[in-house]
Scaffold this active site. Sequence first.
Site, PDB file in Angstrom:
ATOM      1  N   SER A 194      -6.324  19.434   1.044  1.00 31.58           N
ATOM      2  CA  SER A 194      -5.491  18.279   0.710  1.00 31.58           C
ATOM      3  C   SER A 194      -5.648  17.196   1.777  1.00 31.58           C
ATOM      4  O   SER A 194      -6.292  17.407   2.817  1.00 31.58           O
ATOM      5  CB  SER A 194      -4.030  18.716   0.611  1.00 31.58           C
ATOM      6  OG  SER A 194      -3.577  19.239   1.856  1.00 31.58           O
ATOM      7  N   TYR A 195      -5.031  16.047   1.535  1.00 36.54           N
ATOM      8  CA  TYR A 195      -5.132  14.919   2.465  1.00 36.54           C
ATOM      9  C   TYR A 195      -4.656  15.352   3.853  1.00 36.54           C
ATOM     10  O   TYR A 195      -3.524  15.853   4.003  1.00 36.54           O
ATOM     11  CB  TYR A 195      -4.298  13.753   1.963  1.00 36.54           C
ATOM     12  CG  TYR A 195      -4.491  12.476   2.733  1.00 36.54           C
ATOM     13  CD1 TYR A 195      -5.737  11.853   2.785  1.00 36.54           C
ATOM     14  CD2 TYR A 195      -3.435  11.889   3.416  1.00 36.54           C
ATOM     15  CE1 TYR A 195      -5.926  10.676   3.495  1.00 36.54           C
ATOM     16  CE2 TYR A 195      -3.616  10.703   4.128  1.00 36.54           C
ATOM     17  CZ  TYR A 195      -4.868  10.107   4.166  1.00 36.54           C
ATOM     18  OH  TYR A 195      -5.048   8.947   4.871  1.00 36.54           O
TER      19      TYR A 195
END
Length: 221
Positions: free
Chosen positions: A67-68
Amino acid sequence: MIFLSCFLFNKDPTAKVLSTSSHPKSKWRPLPLDTVELEKLASRKLKINAKETMKIAEKLYNQGFISYPRTETNMFPKSLDLRPLIQNQTVDANWGEFAAGVLERGPNPRRGNKTDNAHPPIHPTKYTDGLQGNEKRLYEFIVRHFLACCSEDAKGQETNVEIEIAGEKFTAKGLMITARNYLDVYPYDNWNAKTIPVYNQGEEFQPSSIEVGKQSASFSH
């Protein structure tokens, strides 16, 4: 610490257990990863500096593996279904069995106290076994951290034992780990403790050694 051989008391010393007490102990599983914690742990556990960590994390994100990586959040939103993310990892030869166990029990991540209301904690989004070098090491760390935080705390019993031998009293203190839980997937943590056998009040035995410090004493059996 002064080591005293048992023959200082007599040739065949017999110890009697005066009392025992124990209480449960836990070692908390990690919180979900935010950016600061990722940089800190990668530096401490993997020896990868913060700049390199974020460079690698950005690449893993762009490849769709995590994920980010820039987030201030250390709690998973209730809207995020963690089960498919864990299911992705069940195919791995190293942590797949652990991931399957987490699924069976149900993911139970600790909740931190920070959120930026924009991005969830850093977690794996897709499985891969095709990475090399520090990319592989950082991805593995993120996966193991994610599975650990979705698992359960390590459990143990801390025990104190008091004995009497030749009119002198001695104590021993130790920890028995009863359930490793998250430690089984998270080699970056350990729970080092002296282990001692199970003793019962009134039991008699022959100690193998006695050690006396400035303010305390201990024995081994």
